[in-house]
Scaffold this motif. Structure first.
Motif, PDB file in Angstrom:
ATOM      1  N   LYS A   1       0.834  -1.207   0.000  1.00  0.00           N
ATOM      2  CA  LYS A   1       0.000   0.000   0.000  1.00  0.00           C
ATOM      3  C   LYS A   1       0.866   1.254   0.000  1.00  0.00           C
ATOM      4  O   LYS A   1       0.618   2.209  -0.748  1.00  0.00           O
TER       5      LYS A   1
ATOM      6  N   TYR B   1       0.644   0.337  -4.505  1.00  0.00           N
ATOM      7  CA  TYR B   1      -0.387  -0.620  -4.912  1.00  0.00           C
ATOM      8  C   TYR B   1      -1.705  -0.188  -4.272  1.00  0.00           C
ATOM      9  O   TYR B   1      -1.957  -0.423  -3.091  1.00  0.00           O
ATOM     10  N   SER B   2      -2.530   0.447  -5.070  1.00  0.00           N
ATOM     11  CA  SER B   2      -3.732   1.087  -4.543  1.00  0.00           C
ATOM     12  C   SER B   2      -4.968   0.199  -4.609  1.00  0.00           C
ATOM     13  O   SER B   2      -6.040   0.599  -4.154  1.00  0.00           O
ATOM     14  N   LYS B   3      -4.838  -1.000  -5.190  1.00  0.00           N
ATOM     15  CA  LYS B   3      -5.983  -1.904  -5.281  1.00  0.00           C
ATOM     16  C   LYS B   3      -5.552  -3.326  -4.953  1.00  0.00           C
ATOM     17  O   LYS B   3      -4.507  -3.777  -5.403  1.00  0.00           O
TER      18      LYS B   3
ATOM     19  N   TYR C   1      -6.239  -0.786   3.795  1.00  0.00           N
ATOM     20  CA  TYR C   1      -6.959  -0.629   2.538  1.00  0.00           C
ATOM     21  C   TYR C   1      -8.432  -0.376   2.837  1.00  0.00           C
ATOM     22  O   TYR C   1      -9.031  -1.056   3.681  1.00  0.00           O
ATOM     23  N   SER C   2      -9.007   0.593   2.162  1.00  0.00           N
ATOM     24  CA  SER C   2     -10.443   0.838   2.329  1.00  0.00           C
ATOM     25  C   SER C   2     -11.214  -0.184   1.516  1.00  0.00           C
ATOM     26  O   SER C   2     -10.682  -0.811   0.595  1.00  0.00           O
TER      27      SER C   2
ATOM     28  N   SER D   1     -13.342   0.287  -0.748  1.00  0.00           N
ATOM     29  CA  SER D   1     -13.397   0.660  -2.163  1.00  0.00           C
ATOM     30  C   SER D   1     -12.132   0.285  -2.921  1.00  0.00           C
ATOM     31  O   SER D   1     -12.100   0.307  -4.150  1.00  0.00           O
ATOM     32  N   GLN D   2     -11.061  -0.062  -2.200  1.00  0.00           N
ATOM     33  CA  GLN D   2      -9.805  -0.474  -2.831  1.00  0.00           C
ATOM     34  C   GLN D   2      -9.689  -1.992  -2.945  1.00  0.00           C
ATOM     35  O   GLN D   2      -8.662  -2.499  -3.393  1.00  0.00           O
TER      36      GLN D   2
ATOM     37  N   GLU E   1     -11.282  -5.632  -4.371  1.00  0.00           N
ATOM     38  CA  GLU E   1     -12.178  -6.367  -5.264  1.00  0.00           C
ATOM     39  C   GLU E   1     -12.051  -7.850  -4.964  1.00  0.00           C
ATOM     40  O   GLU E   1     -10.942  -8.347  -4.753  1.00  0.00           O
TER      41      GLU E   1
ATOM     42  N   CYS F   1      -7.510  -7.333 -14.631  1.00  0.00           N
ATOM     43  CA  CYS F   1      -6.642  -6.582 -13.713  1.00  0.00           C
ATOM     44  C   CYS F   1      -5.144  -6.841 -13.848  1.00  0.00           C
ATOM     45  O   CYS F   1      -4.350  -6.113 -13.252  1.00  0.00           O
TER      46      CYS F   1
ATOM     47  N   HIS G   1      -0.773  -0.918 -10.575  1.00  0.00           N
ATOM     48  CA  HIS G   1      -1.107  -0.511  -9.208  1.00  0.00           C
ATOM     49  C   HIS G   1      -1.950  -1.567  -8.482  1.00  0.00           C
ATOM     50  O   HIS G   1      -2.478  -1.305  -7.402  1.00  0.00           O
ATOM     51  N   THR G   2      -2.064  -2.766  -9.083  1.00  0.00           N
ATOM     52  CA  THR G   2      -2.900  -3.815  -8.507  1.00  0.00           C
ATOM     53  C   THR G   2      -2.052  -4.924  -7.891  1.00  0.00           C
ATOM     54  O   THR G   2      -1.094  -5.401  -8.492  1.00  0.00           O
TER      55      THR G   2
END
Length: 477
Positions: free
Chosen positions: A31, A35-37, A57-58, A60-61, A63, A168, A173-174
């Motif tokens: 993070k 790496y934002s997701k 991580y929130s 929304s970040q 999946e 993805c 950034h994943t």
């Protein structure tokens, strides 16, 4: 009795404390490094998503996806979506009852337990589930509430992992963190109710553990996303490069956490300085390439030089048909008279996996080896012999690793029951039929007390004898 007293009982899955302790700093540092997701295919009980949430991580970040009814019920509940579109039907339960996530989870647990109720153990569990229905549903609701709070804003879909990966893997950034089934048709067998509970399941392919992990790493070989994968496998048989291991989950099988970029993942896990991969991961060296007709003599100069992964990947792709880019901990270039002639990769992680509670090996692993095409010489044999040399291996090891390193080991996938280029160089110690590739061959050798000059001379003598015998055979024909 089937009580759900552990607050994380539904959501920790197969992860024990050791794995969690290793993965948490990895996720936290990922993070921090951009790496934002976080993507969790094969989400199961959302163990990885929960760890991601715990390190900051929130929702929304994050999946997640899966193809099981169990996970889809939980995913929909976490997002606050109605279960109506899942079209769940269960014997002994009304459609209205099955719109409640906790009741739907309870129904599946009851019906898959009933399938095995011929055994006393499962019969007693089934009685407990029936007699304490209200208490069980209440406990499930409490756990779902905690999950809703921890993963608020998460995006979940009932989706095949391969489709999710397609979306993805090219995002730099994943962070993809996967826990695929550990046995073929794992989704189906674990949640089977014998047809007493159905739903509108998505289309998906059966995950075959014999090939699935290799397929996963082949798909992600050039991914811009960082892949972290949980594997249960025999020693030296992992599809990805191990960055963590735990010994003996069952006989002959260890837990491994592997990655498509092990150097980066290890740095993240240990909080070291992190260098993100370049957008372009193929980069040639500033040198000439050995010509296809170059004459190598005993006076030729041969040197080994550590190189970046991007350099190694460039030559591997250039020289190899149907390239599969497995990663290595250490990448080495072979130069003959200052011209690049080959690249190979070694991994010494097995020497120190004991630090993570696994069985220690005395072997350094030869992960790959490719050479420039040549009209006369079998350069691949020279490359393997160079990788066997004790002075070279020791130069890549610390003091503790030097004491443990005694062998070189490699695995080859081939259509044939023997790799001829290994004959007389390494010993075939294991041969396993493989439906997709033909055979999985394991080769081993002792480390050799020789330097590059001695190796060149020994290799040239072998090549001369081989060429003489070859000419004799051709003449006889």
């Amino acid at each position: 009795m089937a009580r759900f007293q552990n607050p994380g009982a539904l959501f920790l899955g197969t992860l024990v404390a050791q794995e969690q302790k290793f993965l948490k700093p990895l996720l936290e540092n990922a993070k921090k490094s951009g790496y934002s997701k976080v993507v969790e295919p094969c989400a199961g009980a959302f163990a990885m998503s929960h760890l991601a949430a715990q390190v900051g991580y929130s929702g929304s970040q994050i999946e997640a996806s899966d193809v099981s009814m169990f996970t889809s019920i939980m995913g929909y509940a976490i997002m606050g979506k109605t279960l109506e579109e899942l079209e769940i039907k269960a014997e002994g339960f009304t459609d209205e009852e099955l719109c409640d996530p906790a009741t739907a989870l309870y129904a599946q647990l009851v019906l898959r337990t009933a399938k095995q109720a011929g055994k006393d153990y499962f019969y007693n569990i089934l009685l407990d589930l029936q007699h304490r229905r209200t208490e069980h549903i209440k406990s499930l609701n409490e756990q779902l509430d905690r999950a809703r709070s921890a993963l608020k804003g998460m995006n979940y879909r009932a989706l095949d992992m391969w489709e999710h990966l397609d979306e993805c893997i090219d995002d730099p950034h994943t962070l993809i963190i996967a826990n695929p089934p550990t046995y073929t048709a794992g989704f189906e067998k674990w949640y089977d109710t014998g047809g007493k509970m159905t739903w509108k399941e998505p289309k998906y392919g059966i995950f075959d553990v014999k090939t699935g992990l290799r397929d996963l790493y082949e798909k992600c070989k050039d991914a811009k996303a960082l892949l972290i994968c949980y594997e249960e496998n025999a020693p030296y048989q992992t599809a990805g490069s191990p960055i963590f291991a735990r010994y003996g989950v069952r006989e002959g099988v260890n837990v491994y956490i592997t990655s498509n970029r092990p150097e980066e993942a290890t740095a993240l896990a240990h909080g070291k300085k992190i260098t993100r991969p370049n957008e372009s991961r193929l980069e040639p060296l500033e040198c000439s390439m050995l010509p296809r007709d170059y004459v190598i003599t005993k006076d030729s100069e041969i040197t080994l030089q550590p190189i970046d992964r991007a350099n190694a990947q460039y030559y591997r792709q250039l020289w190899t048909h149907n390239f599969v880019g497995s990663a290595a901990q250490i990448n080495i270039a072979v130069f003959i008279d200052k011209m690049i002639a080959g690249v190979f990769g070694i991994d010494k992680a097995a020497l120190t996996m004991g630090a993570f509670g696994t069985q220690v090996s005395d072997a350094v692993f030869l992960m790959y080896g490719m050479t420039v095409p040549h009209k006369k010489y079998r350069l691949g044999r020279l490359l393997t012999m160079l990788a066997q040399n004790k002075p070279f291996i020791y130069s890549q090891c610390n003091d503790i690793e030097r004491e443990k390193a005694h062998h070189l080991k490699t695995v080859q996938m081939t259509k044939y029951p023997e790799a001829k280029e290994m004959r007389g160089v390494m010993k075939l110690t294991k041969k396993v039929p493989d439906k997709k590739y033909g055979f999985k061959l394991t080769y081993e050798s002792d480390l050799k007390d020789r330097n590059e000059r001695q190796t060149l001379e020994e290799w040239l003598l072998k090549e001369e004898r081989w060429q003489t015998e070859r000419q004799k055979t051709k003449a006889q024909k």
